[in-house]
Design an enzyme around this catalytic site. Sequence first.
Site, PDB file in Angstrom:
ATOM      1  N   LEU A  21       0.815  -1.217   0.000  1.00 47.04           N
ATOM      2  CA  LEU A  21       0.000   0.000   0.000  1.00 47.04           C
ATOM      3  C   LEU A  21       0.845   1.262   0.000  1.00 47.04           C
ATOM      4  O   LEU A  21       0.412   2.314  -0.457  1.00 47.04           O
ATOM      5  CB  LEU A  21      -0.933   0.005   1.220  1.00 47.04           C
ATOM      6  CG  LEU A  21      -1.893  -1.188   1.324  1.00 47.04           C
ATOM      7  CD1 LEU A  21      -2.645  -1.150   2.642  1.00 47.04           C
ATOM      8  CD2 LEU A  21      -2.868  -1.188   0.155  1.00 47.04           C
ATOM      9  N   GLY A  24       7.578   4.078   3.756  1.00 48.68           N
ATOM     10  CA  GLY A  24       8.196   5.276   4.308  1.00 48.68           C
ATOM     11  C   GLY A  24       9.675   5.050   4.539  1.00 48.68           C
ATOM     12  O   GLY A  24      10.287   4.167   3.926  1.00 48.68           O
ATOM     13  N   THR A  28       7.113  -0.428   5.576  1.00 52.63           N
ATOM     14  CA  THR A  28       6.287  -0.674   4.390  1.00 52.63           C
ATOM     15  C   THR A  28       4.958  -1.240   4.863  1.00 52.63           C
ATOM     16  O   THR A  28       4.915  -2.078   5.775  1.00 52.63           O
ATOM     17  CB  THR A  28       6.972  -1.686   3.451  1.00 52.63           C
ATOM     18  OG1 THR A  28       8.262  -1.183   3.099  1.00 52.63           O
ATOM     19  CG2 THR A  28       6.160  -1.892   2.179  1.00 52.63           C
ATOM     20  N   VAL A  29       3.862  -0.765   4.251  1.00 50.25           N
ATOM     21  CA  VAL A  29       2.523  -1.196   4.675  1.00 50.25           C
ATOM     22  C   VAL A  29       1.915  -2.081   3.589  1.00 50.25           C
ATOM     23  O   VAL A  29       1.951  -1.748   2.396  1.00 50.25           O
ATOM     24  CB  VAL A  29       1.608   0.022   4.952  1.00 50.25           C
ATOM     25  CG1 VAL A  29       0.223  -0.453   5.415  1.00 50.25           C
ATOM     26  CG2 VAL A  29       2.235   0.934   5.997  1.00 50.25           C
ATOM     27  N   LYS A  45       1.918  -3.117   8.993  1.00 51.71           N
ATOM     28  CA  LYS A  45       3.069  -2.215   8.872  1.00 51.71           C
ATOM     29  C   LYS A  45       4.320  -3.021   9.213  1.00 51.71           C
ATOM     30  O   LYS A  45       4.478  -3.491  10.336  1.00 51.71           O
ATOM     31  CB  LYS A  45       2.896  -1.029   9.826  1.00 51.71           C
ATOM     32  CG  LYS A  45       3.976   0.025   9.732  1.00 51.71           C
ATOM     33  CD  LYS A  45       3.618   1.200  10.639  1.00 51.71           C
ATOM     34  CE  LYS A  45       4.656   2.304  10.593  1.00 51.71           C
ATOM     35  NZ  LYS A  45       4.245   3.467  11.431  1.00 51.71           N
ATOM     36  N   ASP A 138       2.656  14.773  13.252  1.00 51.29           N
ATOM     37  CA  ASP A 138       2.846  14.499  11.816  1.00 51.29           C
ATOM     38  C   ASP A 138       1.487  14.443  11.123  1.00 51.29           C
ATOM     39  O   ASP A 138       1.224  13.556  10.304  1.00 51.29           O
ATOM     40  CB  ASP A 138       3.608  13.193  11.611  1.00 51.29           C
ATOM     41  CG  ASP A 138       4.117  13.028  10.173  1.00 51.29           C
ATOM     42  OD1 ASP A 138       4.196  14.044   9.448  1.00 51.29           O
ATOM     43  OD2 ASP A 138       4.409  11.886   9.779  1.00 51.29           O
TER      44      ASP A 138
END
Length: 428
Positions: A21, A24, A28-29, A45, A138
Amino acid sequence: MASNSSFAPPKLSDFILTERLGSGTYATVYKAYRKGDSREVVAVKVVGKKSLNRASTENLLTEIEILKTMRHPHIVQLKDFQWDADNIYLIMEWCSGGDLCRFIRSRRILPERVARSFLQQMACALQFLHERNISHLDLKPQNILLSGSVLKLADFGFAQYMSPWDEQSVLRGSPLYMAPEMVCRRQYDSRVDLWSVGVILYEALFGRAPFASRSYAELEEKIRSNQPIELPPGARVSKDCRDLLLRLLERNPDARITFAEFFTHPFVDMEHMPSAESLVKAKELVLQAVQKDQEGERSAALSLYCSALEHFVPSIHCKQDFPQVSQYVSRAEELKALVASDNRRSFEEARTSRDVLREMSRDQPRLLAALEVASAAIAKEESGMDDHEALDVYQQCLGELLLALAGTQTSFLSKRDGFIQLSCPLLL
């Protein structure tokens, strides 16, 4: 084939990881399914242990600590976390609607009512966090997920426990959504989240962030500038929306809107946001309205019916059904007509006394002028114009009347005392 295997999702005992999906700096998701009969859909995640340094390890531990105890309808739920020799896995609630960034881009700009609905949900989540001294640090559209029309805050990788008096200077978050005090590497506190909310609302309404730039240097220069934020030329937003935007996007954190002011701001209007309590409030108000209706207090009943409907409408967004709502709408319309009819009758009954007073005021120009203004106000109200508009004219009339009375002789007042008493209710 060997080159593709390096991009294959990792193996997890209880889940089948499928499409990626997003990714970052150190995570990774993936979309995943729980093995077994339930086939529950989740988001996993995956954090590679080798990618973690001391700061990112602390961030991950804080994220897990914050999320594992939190249950809130507008915060993505952490269902479980696992680890093996290579990775740490955070099993998260699945949100099928993607993120707010994609939602805004697909529509270019959002209508104010849609932006307001999302803002209310964001405020609800922030209030929950604020009560627990947690700052997200964030906030951005990419970290706000959608499940149907329900908004959920996600990615607490930079979140911190911060009391209102705590200050930090570590750079966190995404530059486009960072508060000026953070970009300028000054001490900052939890109020940076409010700035980020302002940027998100601005982007939702106008399709771009207030400091949209082609490079980081240009962005930093715009943020460091002392120029106040302005809305785009020709921006068509409500007065309350404009007020909130400009108070959120205040460069000076000491002059920025506070959390308490934000949660009670009329544009946020958390009292009427869709929730499980909407129907409860609506039922309480409608019972009071029915009682006043039965007692013949039409104006009070109309006011209570309208207040009840303000809660019934949000309850519909929560998929709550209450078939009698249409009956209450019809009764409110009937009462509106009856109250207007009562007012017209009062105006007709009092017309004679107004005419007498006007006749006696022919040698008093100011008093005559006040009566003419009063007639204009009555005409506005009888024609069904905006109540606020009629009220403004009534207030103008009272001002003229007070000036007239101040300059009138005592004998004139005493002779006409009965007439003035008779007329005053019409002017109020």
